[in-house]
Design an enzyme around this catalytic site. Structure first.
Site, PDB file in Angstrom:
ATOM      1  N   ASP A  19      31.865 -19.802  38.045  1.00 17.48           N
ATOM      2  CA  ASP A  19      32.784 -20.929  37.835  1.00 17.48           C
ATOM      3  C   ASP A  19      32.169 -22.243  38.326  1.00 17.48           C
ATOM      4  OD1 ASP A  19      35.078 -22.175  37.037  1.00 17.48           O
ATOM      5  OD2 ASP A  19      36.314 -21.508  38.713  1.00 17.48           O
ATOM      6  N   ASN A  21      30.714 -24.822  36.156  1.00 12.93           N
ATOM      7  CA  ASN A  21      29.688 -25.503  35.341  1.00 12.93           C
ATOM      8  C   ASN A  21      30.143 -26.904  34.930  1.00 12.93           C
ATOM      9  OD1 ASN A  21      28.293 -23.129  35.450  1.00 12.93           O
ATOM     10  ND2 ASN A  21      28.652 -22.542  33.318  1.00 12.93           N
ATOM     11  N   GLY A  22      31.411 -26.997  34.510  1.00 16.75           N
ATOM     12  CA  GLY A  22      31.940 -28.278  34.035  1.00 16.75           C
ATOM     13  C   GLY A  22      32.005 -29.297  35.162  1.00 16.75           C
ATOM     14  N   HIS A  36      26.589 -25.703  31.438  1.00 18.43           N
ATOM     15  CA  HIS A  36      26.413 -24.309  31.004  1.00 18.43           C
ATOM     16  C   HIS A  36      24.920 -23.969  30.892  1.00 18.43           C
ATOM     17  CE1 HIS A  36      30.664 -24.034  30.534  1.00 18.43           C
ATOM     18  NE2 HIS A  36      30.738 -24.792  29.462  1.00 18.43           N
ATOM     19  N   LEU A 130      18.351  -1.961  36.903  1.00 19.36           N
ATOM     20  CA  LEU A 130      19.591  -2.732  37.055  1.00 19.36           C
ATOM     21  C   LEU A 130      20.356  -2.715  35.733  1.00 19.36           C
ATOM     22  CD1 LEU A 130      21.339  -4.960  38.628  1.00 19.36           C
ATOM     23  CD2 LEU A 130      19.875  -6.631  37.478  1.00 19.36           C
ATOM     24  N   GLU A 206      35.406  -5.899  47.997  1.00 23.09           N
ATOM     25  CA  GLU A 206      35.367  -7.036  48.916  1.00 23.09           C
ATOM     26  C   GLU A 206      35.241  -8.298  48.067  1.00 23.09           C
ATOM     27  OE1 GLU A 206      35.571  -7.191  52.225  1.00 23.09           O
ATOM     28  OE2 GLU A 206      35.861  -5.020  52.334  1.00 23.09           O
TER      29      GLU A 206
HETATM   30  C1  FPP Z   1      32.831 -21.475  33.925  1.00 18.42           C
HETATM   31  O1  FPP Z   1      32.627 -22.830  34.226  1.00 18.42           O
HETATM   32  C2  FPP Z   1      31.746 -20.950  33.091  1.00 18.42           C
HETATM   33  C3  FPP Z   1      31.890 -20.514  31.804  1.00 18.42           C
HETATM   34  C4  FPP Z   1      33.169 -20.513  31.072  1.00 18.42           C
HETATM   35  C5  FPP Z   1      30.743 -20.031  31.010  1.00 18.42           C
HETATM   36  C6  FPP Z   1      29.673 -19.311  31.769  1.00 18.42           C
HETATM   37  C7  FPP Z   1      28.477 -19.232  30.907  1.00 18.42           C
HETATM   38  C8  FPP Z   1      27.217 -19.372  31.308  1.00 18.42           C
HETATM   39  C9  FPP Z   1      26.784 -19.539  32.695  1.00 18.42           C
HETATM   40  C10 FPP Z   1      26.119 -19.379  30.291  1.00 18.42           C
HETATM   41  C11 FPP Z   1      25.944 -18.184  29.415  1.00 18.42           C
HETATM   42  C12 FPP Z   1      25.764 -16.906  30.140  1.00 18.42           C
HETATM   43  C13 FPP Z   1      24.893 -15.927  29.819  1.00 18.42           C
HETATM   44  C14 FPP Z   1      25.108 -14.614  30.466  1.00 18.42           C
HETATM   45  C15 FPP Z   1      23.754 -16.089  28.917  1.00 18.42           C
HETATM   46  P1  FPP Z   1      33.708 -23.883  33.718  1.00 18.42           P
HETATM   47  O2  FPP Z   1      33.246 -24.446  32.419  1.00 18.42           O
HETATM   48  O3  FPP Z   1      35.058 -23.263  33.693  1.00 18.42           O
HETATM   49  O4  FPP Z   1      33.617 -24.958  34.848  1.00 18.42           O
HETATM   50  P2  FPP Z   1      34.796 -25.895  35.394  1.00 18.42           P
HETATM   51  O5  FPP Z   1      35.842 -24.987  35.980  1.00 18.42           O
HETATM   52  O6  FPP Z   1      34.106 -26.719  36.436  1.00 18.42           O
HETATM   53  O7  FPP Z   1      35.296 -26.693  34.232  1.00 18.42           O
END
Ligand code: FPP
Length: 239
Positions: A19, A21-22, A36, A130, A206
């Site tokens: 969580d 990325n945004g 992302h 893994l 956990e």
């Molecule tokens: C949550 O951050 C993340 C996601 C919805 C996407 C996760 C995807 C990746 C890391 C890339 C692809 C993965 C693989 C396995 C190749 P958010 O966008 O909800 O962030 P925020 O809560 O800050 O808006």
């Protein structure tokens, strides 16, 4: 979970809600999709760290059933990123002894995405170090609903009696049938929720909620998480 004398306790199965990325992108003056992209680098770092620590299963929540509700532009960017990541990394994963398994629905992806999902599973099937479980179009309630439907169908067709339904029957009907329950669930970005992730399987897990955003979660953060787990005392309801 395995314990060796004088060695720290290593979780056999680590599951991560990636969580933030945004928020990371916003804080760095970038577009959400750039967060992302950066997140994929964290995925690679975590796979390396999981292999080094001797973790046997690493589950990553990559796309939830609810994520389809995001703007089409972001959904498409995530699908493209996923396809590109698969194409760029399948050979390396196979070489590292990583087997990739997908959990989630398979009926809502484009043909192109389905092709890549199947390809990565087939081409990494021999990996023994893994198992990387990618939760993609996954949510726990949706998974439990389809498990209940398949059990109900077995009862209706006379293949199973109501009395025969056990906890194991339910576990076996989930996408995770051959995957042990997670020992340790990590969610980055400081949010302390499971958000429809592995609800049945998380019964004795956990949990750890570091405040760093997913693009900041590197090998050092993974090792820190391993230390947090090693210090937990799991009792499974006993004394
Ligand atoms: C949550 O951050 C993340 C996601 C919805 C996407 C996760 C995807 C990746 C890391 C890339 C692809 C993965 C693989 C396995 C190749 P958010 O966008 O909800 O962030 P925020 O809560 O800050 O808006």
């Amino acid at each position: 979970m395995r314990v060796y004398m004088n060695q720290k306790r290593i979780p056999a199965h680590v599951a991560i809600i990636m969580d933030g990325n945004g928020r990371w992108a916003e804080a760095h003056g970038k577009e959400r999709y750039e967060g992302h992209i950066e997140g994929v680098h964290s995925v690679k770092k975590c796979i390396k760290a999981a292999l080094r620590n001797g973790v046997k299963y690493l589950t990553l929540y990559a796309f939830s059933t609810e994520n389809w509700g995001r703007p089409a532009e972001e959904v498409n960017a995530l699908m493209e990123l996923f396809c590109k990541s698969v194409m760029d990394n399948t050979a390396e994963l196979a070489g590292q002894g990583v087997r990739v398994r997908m959990i989630g629905r398979r009926d809502r992806f484009s043909e192109r995405v389905c092709h890549h999902l199947n390809a990565i599973e087939e081409q990494t099937a021999a990996g023994e170090k893994l198992t990387l479980v990618l939760a993609f179009d996954y949510s726990s309630r949706d998974e439990i609903k389809s498990a209940v439907r398949s059990i109900a169908a077995a009862v209706a067709e006379g293949r199973l009696s109501v009395e025969q339904i056990s906890e194991q029957t339910i576990s076996d009907a989930l996408y995770t049938a051959e995957i042990p329950d997670p020992d340790f669930i990590v969610r980055t970005s400081g949010e302390c929720r499971l958000s429809n992730f592995l609800l049945w399987q998380a019964s004795y897990a956990e949990m750890y909620f570091p405040s760093v955003m997913w693009p900041e979660f590197d090998e050092n953060e993974f090792d820190k998480a391993m230390n947090v787990y090693a210090e937990r005392n799991r009792r499974y309801g006993k004394l």
